[in-house]
Design an enzyme around this catalytic site. Structure first.
Site, PDB file in Angstrom:
ATOM      1  N   SER A 180       0.846  -1.197   0.000  1.00 42.65           N
ATOM      2  CA  SER A 180       0.000   0.000   0.000  1.00 42.65           C
ATOM      3  C   SER A 180       0.886   1.254   0.000  1.00 42.65           C
ATOM      4  O   SER A 180       1.665   1.446  -0.921  1.00 42.65           O
ATOM      5  CB  SER A 180      -0.961  -0.043   1.191  1.00 42.65           C
ATOM      6  OG  SER A 180      -1.977   0.921   1.042  1.00 42.65           O
ATOM      7  N   ASP A 202      -9.269  -4.542  -6.020  1.00 40.18           N
ATOM      8  CA  ASP A 202      -8.891  -3.637  -4.939  1.00 40.18           C
ATOM      9  C   ASP A 202      -9.746  -2.377  -5.048  1.00 40.18           C
ATOM     10  O   ASP A 202      -9.549  -1.564  -5.943  1.00 40.18           O
ATOM     11  CB  ASP A 202      -7.390  -3.307  -5.061  1.00 40.18           C
ATOM     12  CG  ASP A 202      -6.832  -2.590  -3.845  1.00 40.18           C
ATOM     13  OD1 ASP A 202      -7.616  -1.908  -3.156  1.00 40.18           O
ATOM     14  OD2 ASP A 202      -5.622  -2.702  -3.592  1.00 40.18           O
ATOM     15  N   HIS A 248      -7.696  -5.221  -1.454  1.00 37.08           N
ATOM     16  CA  HIS A 248      -6.447  -4.602  -1.009  1.00 37.08           C
ATOM     17  C   HIS A 248      -5.636  -5.533  -0.097  1.00 37.08           C
ATOM     18  O   HIS A 248      -4.419  -5.411   0.006  1.00 37.08           O
ATOM     19  CB  HIS A 248      -6.767  -3.284  -0.284  1.00 37.08           C
ATOM     20  CG  HIS A 248      -5.597  -2.375  -0.115  1.00 37.08           C
ATOM     21  ND1 HIS A 248      -4.813  -1.945  -1.172  1.00 37.08           N
ATOM     22  CD2 HIS A 248      -5.050  -1.807   0.994  1.00 37.08           C
ATOM     23  CE1 HIS A 248      -3.855  -1.149  -0.718  1.00 37.08           C
ATOM     24  NE2 HIS A 248      -3.965  -1.049   0.593  1.00 37.08           N
TER      25      HIS A 248
END
Length: 723
Positions: free
Chosen positions: A593, A668, A700
Site C-alpha cells: 500500500s 482492490d 487490497h
C-alpha cells in the site's frame, strides 16, 4: 533398557544439536500455526461489574457469549450457546441494549468494504431465553434506542425504525438509491478515511435520530470487473472521489420519532466540507457535529438544538497542515467534555465546559496520548494510554481531571492496553512486547497491581522455543543529515560479524503510522525470522512523517508525500550499508500500500542503493487515490501539481536499474489496480524489465484460500533470486 519415548526424545535432541534450530516454513506461518490466543469480542458491561467474551468450543463446533465477573474472573454464566439454538448460525458479533437484558446478534455477515457489512440479525432475550430472527433479509448497523423499545437500522440506503412491541418497521427516509443517495450510512470514502460506517445516532430520550445524508449523484464512478467463475465478468460500479474530484454533498438531519418527521439542519455558510462525526451529548436535545473544511485544516465542533435546529460553534481547531479526526470526544454528566488535540505540538487531553470554554489542559509533555479510556466521575480520575515511556512503547496511566496525581499503572515495558470495568475498579490489561505474546491480566485500577493472570499464551511460547528464533533489536538510527529515526533489526541466530549479509528493509511510512513498535510479532515478523534463518538480515526504519513523535515530525511531509520519507529510507540504507557485516551491494526494500508506493520510489530514486524492491498494492500516482486521504496531506492536484508529480513513482520509471516486483489484486476497491496497470505501461514504454503478478478478484488485502501462501512464496523466491 531405555524406553521408546526416551529414545525418540534423545534422537530429537541429537537432531536439534546437529542440525540447529527448527526451521520456519511459509506453510506454518500462513496456515495459522503460530496464532496467539485472544479474548474475542471482549465487552465491558455498563450496569454490572462484568464483561463478556465470545468463545468457540471446537469439539461441539458451537459458540458461546460467556459472562464473567471482573472481581473474580470467574464465569458467571453462558448467556447464549449456539448449540441450544438449531436455527442460530455462528456468531460474528453482538451488541447489548442499555438494560443489558437483550442482545442483537449478527450472523452470516457479508462484507461490503473494509468496515461495512450486511448481516442476518437475531434478537435474544436473556431472561426468557427467546431467540427471534429480526427479518428475512440482511440489514446494516442495527442500533437499540436507549430505552430499548426500538431498533434503528439501514437497508438499501434508507433508514428504518423497528418497534419491538408491535414488531413493525417504519421507513424514515425514502430517497435512498444506489450510487445516488445514502441515508445514515457513510459513502466509500468516509468509511475508509474517517473510519466509520454508522452515520446516525439516537438521542438520550429515544425520541430523535440524527443522521448524515450523502448525495453522491455528481461523484465520479469507478468500475471493476469481477471474473468469478462465470462465462462473463460482472462489473462492480461504485462512487469514488479521487483527489481534486467532486465529493458527495453531505447534509445533517434530525428525525423526530413521535412526529414522524425529519428536518435538515442549517449548518451555516460552509462550502465543500465534511461531517466526519456526529454524536448526541448527555443533554437529550443537544447534538454535537464536527464539520471540517475540504483542506482539513479548520475544524468546528457544533452544538445543534434538536428542536429549533439552530447550530452554534462551540470549539474551533486550526492547524497549518491538517487536523486529525478522532473518537476521543466524551461528554461528562454536566455536559462539559473531554477532547484531545495536537495544538501544543503533541496529542494531549483537554477539558472544556459545555459552552466550549477551556477548563484545563489535563496532560502535558513532549509525548503523545494514544488512547483515552474514560473518566471515573466519582473520583475525578481519567484513564489513558500514552508513549511517555518511549515512542515505541505504550503504557496505561491515570490522572486527576485537575492534571495532578499522574500514575503509571502498567509496569512491564512494551505495549499495554486496557479494558476498564464499568465502575473503574479493575481493568483487563493486555500486554505484549517483541519477545512476549499477548498476556491478559486483571489489574487494580487505583494501583495498577496485577490481581490475577487470565491468559499467558504459554503454549505458543513453548512451541516457538523449538525454533530458537532471533529477536528484534530496537535502536535509534541517525542518518548523515542528522535525523534520529526509530529502527529495529533482525539478524540470523548464528550471526557472525565477520561475514557480509544481504539486507531486506521493510517499511510502511504513511503519515502518523508506526512499524517500529515494541509489541508481539505478527505473521510478517515470522516471515522475516524465516528469512533470517536463511541468512538474511531484515531491518525496519520509521522515517519522518510517521507517528507518535510529535506533530512537527509527523507533518513535515505535508504537501510532499514521498519526498522526505523516501530520502530517509535511502539514507537509512546507506547507514546500514556501512555496517561491517552488511553487503551494501545487496540491499532490498519492500512494502504494501503506502509502503509499496515507498518501495517503488526507493528502487527508482535510490537506484544506486537498492538492488531490488517489491511493491504490493502500491499507489503509483496520488492523482489516482481518494480525495479525503490525499488532500489531507497534499491539498488538491489543481493547487499542488508539483507535489503530486515530483514524488509519484510512475514519473520516475526511466531510473529503474534493480529488480522490481509489482503485485496487485484486481478487485482492490481502495488502491485501484489502475495504479499498477498504468505503472506497468510506463515501465514497458521505458523498455524496463520487471516482474509482476495480478491476483484475480482479490481486494487490497490479497487473501483467501491459499492466496497469501502463494504470494509470500513468490516474494520469498524473488528475494532469494535477487538479493
Amino acid at each position: 533398557m531405555m524406553n521408546s519415548r526416551k529414545i525418540t526424545a534423545l534422537l530429537l535432541f541429537l537432531c536439534m544439536s546437529v542440525f540447529g534450530q527448527q526451521k520456519l516454513t511459509l506453510e506454518e506461518i500462513w496456515g495459522g500455526a503460530f496464532r496467539a490466543e485472544g479474548m474475542e469480542e471482549l465487552q465491558s458491561l455498563k450496569n454490572t461489574n462484568q464483561y463478556t467474551v465470545l468463545n468457540f468450543d471446537r469439539p461441539s463446533r458451537s459458540m458461546q457469549i460467556d459472562l464473567y465477573d471482573y472481581a473474580t474472573l470467574k464465569k458467571v454464566s453462558t448467556l447464549i450457546d449456539t448449540k441450544n439454538h438449531k436455527d442460530l448460525p455462528m456468531i460474528d458479533s453482538y451488541t447489548f441494549n442499555s438494560k443489558e437484558n437483550m442482545i442483537l446478534i449478527a450472523c452470516e455477515s457479508d462484507q461490503i468494504f473494509r468496515h461495512s457489512f450486511v448481516a442476518d440479525y437475531y434478537l435474544y432475550d436473556i431472561q426468557t431465553k427467546q431467540l427471534t430472527k429480526l427479518f428475512d433479509f440482511k440489514i446494516q448497523e442495527p442500533t437499540f434506542s436507549p430505552d430499548g423499545t426500538q431498533i434503528a437500522y439501514a437497508k438499501d440506503n434508507n433508514l428504518f425504525v423497528y418497534n419491538l412491541q408491535s414488531k413493525t418497521s417504519k421507513q424514515i427516509t425514502t430517497d435512498g438509491k444506489k450510487n445516488a443517495v445514502i441515508n445514515g450510512i457513510t459513502d466509500w470514502v468516509y468509511e475508509e478515511e474517517f473510519s466509520f460506517v454508522k452515520a446516525f445516532d439516537w438521542n438520550a430520550s429515544s425520541d430523535k435520530i440524527a443522521f448524515i445524508r450523502f448525495n453522491e449523484t455528481e461523484v465520479p464512478e469507478f468500475s471493476m470487473d469481477l471474473f468469478n467463475q462465470g462465462l462473463y465478468p460482472v462489473q462492480q460500479v461504485f462512487k469514488y472521489p479521487k483527489a481534486g474530484e467532486k465529493n458527495a454533498l453531505v447534509s445533517l438531519h434530525i428525525y423526530d420519532v413521535k412526529a414522524n418527521a425529519a428536518k435538515q439542519i442549517n449548518l451555516g455558510s460552509y462550502t465543500d466540507f465534511y461531517i466526519p462525526r456526529i454524536k448526541w451529548t448527555n443533554e437529550a436535545n443537544v447534538l454535537s457535529a464536527q464539520v471540517i473544511n475540504r483542506h482539513q485544516n479548520n475544524l468546528d465542533l457544533l452544538f445543534v438544538d434538536g428542536t429549533s435546529g439552530v447550530a452554534n460553534v462551540i470549539l474551533n481547531e486550526k492547524d497549518k497542515a491538517y487536523v486529525d479526526i478522532t473518537d476521543n470526544l466524551t461528554f461528562l454528566k454536566d455536559n462539559s467534555f473531554i477532547w484531545t488535540s495536537e495544538k501544543d505540538g503533541f496529542n494531549h487531553i483537554y477539558h472544556y465546559d459545555k459552552t466550549g470554554k477551556l477548563k484545563n489542559q489535563i496532560t502535558k509533555g513532549n509525548w503523545e496520548v494514544t488512547a483515552y479510556y474514560g473518566l471515573d466521575e466519582k473520583s475525578g480520575t481519567i484513564f489513558y494510554q500514552s508513549v511517555e515511556n518511549g515512542s515505541i512503547n505504550r503504557d496505561v496511566y491515570s490522572i486527576k481531571v485537575s492534571g495532578k496525581d499522574k500514575k503509571r499503572l502498567s509496569s512491564a515495558t512494551g505495549t499495554n492496553s486496557a479494558t476498564f470495568s464499568p465502575n473503574f475498579q479493575f481493568y483487563i490489561n493486555t500486554f505484549s512486547n517483541a519477545t512476549t505474546p499477548a498476556q491478559y491480566s486483571l489489574n487494580d485500577a487505583k494501583t495498577g497491581k496485577e490481581v490475577q493472570s487470565i491468559k499467558k499464551n504459554e503454549a505458543l511460547q513453548s512451541k516457538l522455543k523449538a525454533y530458537d528464533l532471533p529477536s528484534k533489536e530496537f535502536f535509534e538510527l541517525t542518518t548523515e543529515k542528522g535525523h534520529k529515526l526509530n529502527a529495529w533489526i533482525i539478524k540470523p541466530k548464528n550471526f557472525d560479524a565477520s561475514k557480509k549479509y544481504p539486507v531486506l528493509m521493510f517499511q510502511y511510512s504513511g503519515p502518523g503510522s508506526q512499524e517500529v513498535a515494541n509489541n508481539w510479532i505478527d505473521t510478517n515478523d515470522l516471515w522475516y525470522m524465516m528469512l533470517s534463518q536463511q541468512g538474511y538480515i531484515v531491518a525496519c526504519v520509521d522515517g519522518r512523517g510517521t507517528g507518535f513523535k510529535g506533530a512537527d515530525f509527523k507533518k513535515v511531509t505535508y504537501k510532499e508525500l514521498g519526498k522526505f520519507e523516501v530520502e530517509d529510507q535511502i539514507d537509512a540504507a546507506k547507514v546500514l550499508g556501512k555496517y561491517n557485516y552488511v553487503d551494501n551491494s545487496r540491499i532490498g526494500i519492500w512494502g504494501w500500500s503506502y509502503g509499496g508506493f515507498m518501495s517503488s520510489n526507493c528502487i527508482l530514486k535510490g537506484n544506486d542503493v537498492f538492488k531490488m524492491a517489491i511493491a504490493v498494492a502500491p499507489v503509483t500516482n496520488w492523482r489516482f487515490y481518494d480525495s479525503v486521504y490525499t488532500e489531507r496531506y497534499m491539498q488538491t492536484p489543481q493547487e499542488n501539481a508539483s507535489g503530486y508529480d515530483q514524488n509519484s513513482p510512475i514519473n520516475h520509471v526511466s531510473k529503474l536499474k534493480g529488480k522490481y516486483l509489482l503485485v496487485h489484486g484486481s478487485a482492490d476497491d481502495n488502491v485501484h489496480v489502475q495504479n499498477t496497470m498504468l505503472m506497468i505501461e510506463a515501465l514497458v514504454q521505458a523498455n524496463k524489465q520487471f516482474d509482476w503478478a495480478i491476483y484475480p478478484d482479490k481486494n487490497h488485502g490479497i487473501y483467501g484460500g491459499k492466496t497469501r501462501l502463494q504470494l509470500y512464496t513468490k516474494m520469498t523466491n524473488f528475494i532469494k533470486e535477487n538479493l
